[in-house]
Scaffold this motif. Structure first.
Motif, mmCIF file in Angstrom:
data_model
loop_
_atom_site.group_PDB
_atom_site.id
_atom_site.type_symbol
_atom_site.label_atom_id
_atom_site.label_comp_id
_atom_site.label_asym_id
_atom_site.label_seq_id
_atom_site.Cartn_x
_atom_site.Cartn_y
_atom_site.Cartn_z
ATOM 1 N N LEU A 83 1.262 -1.924 -7.044
ATOM 2 C CA LEU A 83 2.636 -2.104 -6.603
ATOM 3 C C LEU A 83 2.643 -3.063 -5.427
ATOM 4 O O LEU A 83 1.767 -2.988 -4.567
ATOM 5 N N ARG A 84 3.606 -3.955 -5.387
ATOM 6 C CA ARG A 84 3.764 -4.870 -4.261
ATOM 7 C C ARG A 84 5.232 -4.840 -3.838
ATOM 8 O O ARG A 84 6.115 -5.099 -4.627
ATOM 9 N N VAL A 85 5.462 -4.510 -2.569
ATOM 10 C CA VAL A 85 6.809 -4.434 -2.009
ATOM 11 C C VAL A 85 6.994 -5.634 -1.094
ATOM 12 O O VAL A 85 6.191 -5.866 -0.193
ATOM 13 N N ILE A 93 3.783 -6.227 0.990
ATOM 14 C CA ILE A 93 3.000 -5.029 1.276
ATOM 15 C C ILE A 93 2.396 -4.566 -0.040
ATOM 16 O O ILE A 93 3.126 -4.244 -0.984
ATOM 17 N N ASP A 94 1.057 -4.577 -0.106
ATOM 18 C CA ASP A 94 0.383 -4.108 -1.314
ATOM 19 C C ASP A 94 0.212 -2.597 -1.233
ATOM 20 O O ASP A 94 -0.354 -2.073 -0.277
ATOM 21 N N ASP A 105 3.639 0.296 7.706
ATOM 22 C CA ASP A 105 3.650 -1.003 7.025
ATOM 23 C C ASP A 105 5.059 -1.586 6.995
ATOM 24 O O ASP A 105 5.260 -2.778 7.218
ATOM 25 N N VAL A 106 6.028 -0.735 6.718
ATOM 26 C CA VAL A 106 7.422 -1.186 6.679
ATOM 27 C C VAL A 106 7.882 -1.575 8.085
ATOM 28 O O VAL A 106 8.581 -2.569 8.263
ATOM 29 N N VAL A 126 14.683 -4.840 -1.033
ATOM 30 C CA VAL A 126 13.271 -5.151 -1.244
ATOM 31 C C VAL A 126 13.083 -5.573 -2.693
ATOM 32 O O VAL A 126 13.855 -5.211 -3.576
ATOM 33 N N ARG A 127 12.042 -6.344 -2.906
ATOM 34 C CA ARG A 127 11.636 -6.733 -4.259
ATOM 35 C C ARG A 127 10.345 -5.989 -4.557
ATOM 36 O O ARG A 127 9.393 -6.037 -3.775
ATOM 37 N N ILE A 128 10.314 -5.267 -5.675
ATOM 38 C CA ILE A 128 9.115 -4.528 -6.060
ATOM 39 C C ILE A 128 8.561 -5.134 -7.339
ATOM 40 O O ILE A 128 9.291 -5.267 -8.329
#
Length: 169
Positions: A83-85, A93-94, A105-106, A126-128
């Motif tokens: 997952l990558r945010v 953020i991996d 991280d956020v 956010v894009r996931i």
């Protein structure tokens, strides 16, 4: 012995009848061969149940203190691989296959927003992007989501900390 004209005519009719019978036999044999040949081309039809692909939908659940947000596929047949945010203006953020996104991280991705009101729920788009497995096939999915968070703490000597609230479409 000489044949009578009647015998010759009868023999001629017999030969003509034999020729007609032979032609009918040939046409019949040709029809049987064509039917046999076309039946070999018609293989038995196998009906296999094909399951259509289900698009990836994610849901996020914050733990009790808001320090982590667990992101999992809504469909239990999907197995999350990675997952990558991505928050606009910050590095991606991996998140691993466990789907645990840390508040720290956020917080580092939200630099410049520390002055937002505390104890109020804020949100950021956010894009996931996700890699997952469905029915033994590797797939990619994701999309735009809203990450909800709030700032807590502060005061005279304490620092503010970010707490994750949830994730929605």
């Amino acid at each position: 012995m000489s044949e009578s004209p009647e015998a010759r005519a009868r023999r001629r009719w017999i030969n003509l009848g034999e020729l007609i019978a032979l032609a009918a036999l040939t046409v019949s044999a040709l029809g049987v061969w064509i039917a046999w040949k076309s039946s070999n081309e018609d293989k038995t039809t196998r009906i296999v149940e094909q399951r259509s692909a289900v698009p990836l939908a994610l849901r996020g659940t914050a733990d009790s203190d808001g320090s982590t947000l667990t992101i999992v596929p809504a469909d239990p047949s999907h197995g999350l691989e990675s997952l990558r945010v991505t928050i606009k203006g910050a590095s991606p953020i991996d998140v691993g296959s466990d789907g645990r996104l840390g508040a720290s991280d956020v917080e580092s991705a939200l630099k410049g927003r520390e002055k937002e009101a505390k104890d109020v729920t804020h949100s950021v788009p956010v894009r996931i992007d996700a890699r997952y497995v469905e029915a033994g096939t590797d797939r990619h999915g994701g999309g735009g989501y809203i990450l909800r968070y709030k700032w807590e703490g502060g005061g005279l000597f304490g620092g503010r900390s970010l707490r994750l609230v949830g994730l929605s479409r």
